[in-house]
Scaffold this motif. Structure first.
Motif, mmCIF file in Angstrom:
data_model
loop_
_atom_site.group_PDB
_atom_site.id
_atom_site.type_symbol
_atom_site.label_atom_id
_atom_site.label_comp_id
_atom_site.label_asym_id
_atom_site.label_seq_id
_atom_site.Cartn_x
_atom_site.Cartn_y
_atom_site.Cartn_z
ATOM 1 N N ALA A 129 95.634 35.245 65.154
ATOM 2 C CA ALA A 129 96.096 33.937 64.868
ATOM 3 C C ALA A 129 97.690 33.823 65.005
ATOM 4 C CB ALA A 129 95.401 33.460 63.691
ATOM 5 N N TYR A 130 98.398 34.704 65.575
ATOM 6 C CA TYR A 130 99.796 34.724 65.287
ATOM 7 C C TYR A 130 100.303 33.491 66.261
ATOM 8 C CZ TYR A 130 104.575 35.891 66.190
ATOM 9 O OH TYR A 130 106.043 35.733 66.121
ATOM 10 N N LEU A 131 101.427 32.809 65.636
ATOM 11 C CA LEU A 131 102.242 32.012 66.542
ATOM 12 C C LEU A 131 103.497 32.093 66.234
ATOM 13 C CD1 LEU A 131 100.098 28.757 66.186
ATOM 14 C CD2 LEU A 131 100.230 30.133 68.217
ATOM 15 N N PRO A 132 104.467 32.053 67.133
ATOM 16 C CA PRO A 132 105.871 32.307 66.836
ATOM 17 C C PRO A 132 106.522 30.844 66.045
ATOM 18 C CG PRO A 132 105.631 31.607 69.153
ATOM 19 C CD PRO A 132 104.287 31.813 68.612
ATOM 20 N N LYS A 133 107.548 31.175 65.406
ATOM 21 C CA LYS A 133 108.186 30.183 64.470
ATOM 22 C C LYS A 133 109.445 29.911 65.125
ATOM 23 C CE LYS A 133 110.139 32.028 60.855
ATOM 24 N NZ LYS A 133 110.402 32.736 59.498
ATOM 25 N N THR A 134 109.534 28.453 64.822
ATOM 26 C CA THR A 134 110.821 27.811 65.527
ATOM 27 C C THR A 134 111.788 27.982 64.534
ATOM 28 O OG1 THR A 134 109.490 25.695 66.292
ATOM 29 C CG2 THR A 134 111.994 25.649 65.853
ATOM 30 N N VAL A 135 112.917 28.651 65.033
ATOM 31 C CA VAL A 135 114.220 29.130 64.331
ATOM 32 C C VAL A 135 115.707 28.718 64.655
ATOM 33 C CG1 VAL A 135 113.075 31.162 62.969
ATOM 34 C CG2 VAL A 135 114.134 31.274 65.319
ATOM 35 N N LEU A 136 116.231 28.903 64.273
ATOM 36 C CA LEU A 136 117.924 28.785 64.848
ATOM 37 C C LEU A 136 118.253 29.893 65.452
ATOM 38 C CD1 LEU A 136 119.431 27.138 61.662
ATOM 39 C CD2 LEU A 136 118.280 25.856 63.468
ATOM 40 N N SER A 137 119.423 29.701 66.382
ATOM 41 C CA SER A 137 119.988 30.826 66.879
ATOM 42 C C SER A 137 120.823 31.649 65.733
ATOM 43 C CB SER A 137 120.875 30.550 68.046
ATOM 44 O OG SER A 137 122.117 29.594 67.624
ATOM 45 N N PRO A 138 120.849 32.894 65.883
ATOM 46 C CA PRO A 138 122.003 33.605 64.944
ATOM 47 C C PRO A 138 123.353 33.016 64.770
ATOM 48 C CG PRO A 138 120.914 35.112 66.229
ATOM 49 C CD PRO A 138 120.630 33.892 66.833
ATOM 50 N N GLU A 139 123.877 32.401 66.016
ATOM 51 C CA GLU A 139 125.154 31.796 65.971
ATOM 52 C C GLU A 139 125.099 30.592 65.355
ATOM 53 O OE1 GLU A 139 124.999 34.252 69.549
ATOM 54 O OE2 GLU A 139 123.565 32.984 68.548
ATOM 55 N N GLU A 140 123.946 29.862 65.439
ATOM 56 C CA GLU A 140 123.820 28.473 64.881
ATOM 57 C C GLU A 140 123.655 28.465 63.209
ATOM 58 O OE1 GLU A 140 121.514 24.290 64.975
ATOM 59 O OE2 GLU A 140 120.803 25.915 66.149
ATOM 60 N N SER A 141 122.969 29.720 62.745
ATOM 61 C CA SER A 141 122.767 29.966 61.454
ATOM 62 C C SER A 141 124.097 30.422 60.592
ATOM 63 C CB SER A 141 121.687 30.945 61.158
ATOM 64 O OG SER A 141 120.493 30.947 61.767
ATOM 65 N N VAL A 142 124.687 31.210 61.259
ATOM 66 C CA VAL A 142 125.986 31.790 60.765
ATOM 67 C C VAL A 142 127.100 30.811 60.595
ATOM 68 C CG1 VAL A 142 127.956 33.426 60.919
ATOM 69 C CG2 VAL A 142 125.639 34.102 61.349
#
Length: 290
Positions: free
Chosen positions: A167-180
């Motif tokens: 039942a795995y689904l990928p997670k919506t995340v920010l890019s590393p550059e955007e997070s930092v």
């Protein structure tokens, strides 16, 4: 006891995200462990910070305002910690709310996949298992255990929720550059969390650190419960090479990671008070509040 012989834990989680201790209970555990300071760094939420700070004032434990943000790369997630977050963070609050909304949509889709597989679980079961506003796969795993669908959270992740699970689904995340950039723009100390948890090519990791430093990265979490001594030395060398500070913490989650103790990890972790002082001095040197 002088601060020279005291210790800190700059990576902890509470019921505001995926820990099992309330924010106040995290601070109480830190006081019991005789820690001088902790950072509460819940995933994608700031909801527990005021409660933790109030408890810290009562118990004599310094509480650093923090959070942890997941970022996506071609090698999987890369996490960053923001430390010394300001009290008023409208931009961050809005971005974290958006991430939680995307996580909620993912949770619904995962539960639907589990139902399609014949497992008797609902979103109400998941929300019952969760106690904070940041709800994710650990809470789905807890609900699966509570409903008798699996015998343990480990089995839930192995069979259904982990990478490659049914039942795995990928997670919506920010890019590393955007997070930092987001955290650095608020005046936070930004630390690359547990960089050795995934088997990342060393040349790729070093290139990424260089790019993130340009975006405002200020530290590397060298001391972590799941870093070996060799990996810790490597992270310390990276910090020296890139002119970055050093952070450290247990990644405490209470009962969700029962073998990890606050301030001690699996037993051998010790993050000196000097680590906190060095990060604090860097902030003062560049004119940031502490």
């Amino acid at each position: 006891m002088s601060t020279d012989t005291k210790f800190v834990d700059l990576h902890t989680h509470s019921t505001a995200s995926d820990g099992t201790d309330t924010p106040a209970a995290v601070v109480a555990a830190a006081a019991e462990a005789d820690l001088a300071a902790i950072a509460l760094t819940d995933h994608d939420t700031l909801a527990g910070l005021e409660e933790a700070q109030t408890a810290g004032q009562m118990l004599g434990v310094e509480v650093v305002r923090g959070c942890e943000i997941s970022s996506g790369t071609e090698f999987g997630e890369l996490h960053v910690l923001g430390l010394w977050l300001p009290n008023k963070t409208a931009v961050l609050t809005q971005k974290l709310a958006w991430l939680r909304q995307k996580r909620q949509e993912r949770n619904h889709d995962i539960v639907q996949k589990l139902q399609d597989l014949g497992l008797g679980i609902t979103m109400e079961d998941v929300l019952t298992a969760a106690k904070g506003e940041s709800v994710g796969r650990p809470h789905i795993a807890a609900a699966l255990v509570d409903k008798g669908c699996v015998s343990s959270k480990k089995e839930a992740f192995r069979e259904y929720l982990g990478d490659g699970g049914k039942a795995y689904l990928p997670k919506t995340v920010l890019s590393p550059e955007e997070s930092v950039s987001l955290l650095a723009g608020l005046g936070a100390t930004v630390s690359l969390a547990h960089p050795m948890l995934r088997k990342l090519p060393s040349d790729w990791l070093e290139s990424m650190i260089g790019r993130l430093k340009d975006c405002g990265l200020t530290a590397i979490e060298a001391y972590h419960s799941e870093h070996s001594e060799t990996q810790t030395r490597y992270c310390l060398a990276l910090a020296r090479r890139f002119g970055l500070g050093v952070s450290g913490g247990s990644d405490y989650h209470g009962g969700n990671k029962p073998n990890i103790k606050i301030g001690k990890g699996y037993g051998g972790l010790r993050v000196s008070f000097a680590v906190l002082e060095d990060l604090r001095h860097h902030r003062i040197a560049v004119g940031l509040p502490v």
